[in-house]
Enzyme design. Structure first.
Site, short mmCIF file in Angstrom:
data_model
loop_
_atom_site.label_atom_id
_atom_site.label_comp_id
_atom_site.label_asym_id
_atom_site.label_seq_id
_atom_site.Cartn_x
_atom_site.Cartn_y
_atom_site.Cartn_z
CG HIS A 17 -0.41 0.17 2.28
ND1 HIS A 17 -0.04 -1.06 3.38
CD2 HIS A 17 0.56 0.86 3.20
CE1 HIS A 17 0.43 -0.84 4.06
NE2 HIS A 17 0.84 0.27 4.30
C1 T46 Z 1 2.97 0.76 6.86
C2 T46 Z 1 3.78 -0.35 7.09
C3 T46 Z 1 5.29 -0.16 6.97
C4 T46 Z 1 -4.39 -0.50 13.32
O1 T46 Z 1 -5.36 -0.57 13.89
N1 T46 Z 1 -3.60 0.69 13.72
C5 T46 Z 1 -2.14 0.64 13.24
O2 T46 Z 1 -1.47 1.80 14.09
C6 T46 Z 1 -1.85 0.04 12.39
C7 T46 Z 1 -0.34 0.27 11.79
C8 T46 Z 1 -2.52 -1.04 11.78
N2 T46 Z 1 -3.74 -1.09 12.40
C9 T46 Z 1 -4.61 -2.36 12.16
C10 T46 Z 1 -4.96 -2.14 10.44
C11 T46 Z 1 -5.02 -3.65 9.88
O3 T46 Z 1 -6.42 -4.29 10.33
O4 T46 Z 1 -3.66 -3.69 11.94
C12 T46 Z 1 -4.07 -4.47 10.82
C13 T46 Z 1 -2.86 -4.64 9.90
O5 T46 Z 1 -2.37 -3.32 9.36
P1 T46 Z 1 -1.78 -3.59 7.85
O6 T46 Z 1 -2.39 -4.73 7.25
O7 T46 Z 1 -1.78 -2.06 7.33
O8 T46 Z 1 0.02 -3.98 8.16
P2 T46 Z 1 1.01 -3.73 7.24
O9 T46 Z 1 2.19 -4.37 7.94
O10 T46 Z 1 0.86 -4.27 5.78
O11 T46 Z 1 1.39 -2.05 7.10
C14 T46 Z 1 1.80 -1.56 8.21
C15 T46 Z 1 1.26 -0.15 8.39
O12 T46 Z 1 -0.36 -0.18 8.29
C16 T46 Z 1 1.70 0.79 7.01
O13 T46 Z 1 1.12 2.05 7.76
O14 T46 Z 1 3.42 1.86 6.27
O15 T46 Z 1 3.36 -1.36 8.12
#
Ligand code: T46
Length: 134
Positions: free
Chosen positions: A52
């Site tokens: 993303h």
């Molecule tokens: C990024 C990369 C480096 C939350 O509720 N609060 C938070 O602060 C974050 C970061 C995530 N979430 C929830 C949203 C999703 O349901 O946790 C779940 C996993 O998040 P996501 O799939 O977006 O995780 P990554 O590892 O793909 O991405 C993360 C960050 O979301 C993003 O901002 O830049 O790490």
């Protein structure tokens, strides 16, 4: 010609005979006021994350244990780096597609962000991302 996608900050190490201590503070390694910190750990073998971009968010990523490969793509160029040191932070600004691969089993990736979590700041479709940047 635009600059490098990968922008690093050196994180001061204040270890001594007792062991290690690294510090990220405003005016030093932190170029923005931190409003949120999260960390990614316990990543299962073979799993990749990210896929993303963000509209506004700025973040500093520091791999405080283990290693991970992080790639950034601006719609034209892609650059990638293995983060494996708590002395090196990667700054990620808005408008960059990010992917994380090759997590070691012991990887702990700490991320300092300049805003609270806001799902509307995410661009999770690569098609939408490319429409916006190209
Ligand atoms: C990024 C990369 C480096 C939350 O509720 N609060 C938070 O602060 C974050 C970061 C995530 N979430 C929830 C949203 C999703 O349901 O946790 C779940 C996993 O998040 P996501 O799939 O977006 O995780 P990554 O590892 O793909 O991405 C993360 C960050 O979301 C993003 O901002 O830049 O790490």
């Amino acid at each position: 010609m635009s600059g490098p996608l990968l922008q690093f900050v050196e994180i001061p190490q204040r270890g001594d005979a007792r062991g290690q201590l690294a510090v990220a503070e405003l005016g030093g390694a932190l170029p923005f006021v931190v409003r949120r910190i999260y960390w990614i750990y316990g990543t299962k073998p073979g799993v990749s994350r990210g896929f993303h971009a963000h509209k506004k968010l700025r973040q500093l990523c520091v791999c405080v244990a283990g290693s991970v490969r992080l790639s950034l793509f601006d719609g034209r160029r892609e650059e990638s780096v293995v983060l494996d040191s708590s002395a090196k932070g990667l700054l990620i600004g808005p408008g960059l597609w990010r992917e994380m691969h090759d997590f070691s089993h012991d990887c702990v990736l700490m991320v300092f962000a300049d805003a609270e979590y806001e799902e509307t700041d995410y661009i999770r479709s690569k098609e939408d991302f490319l429409k916006n940047v190209i």
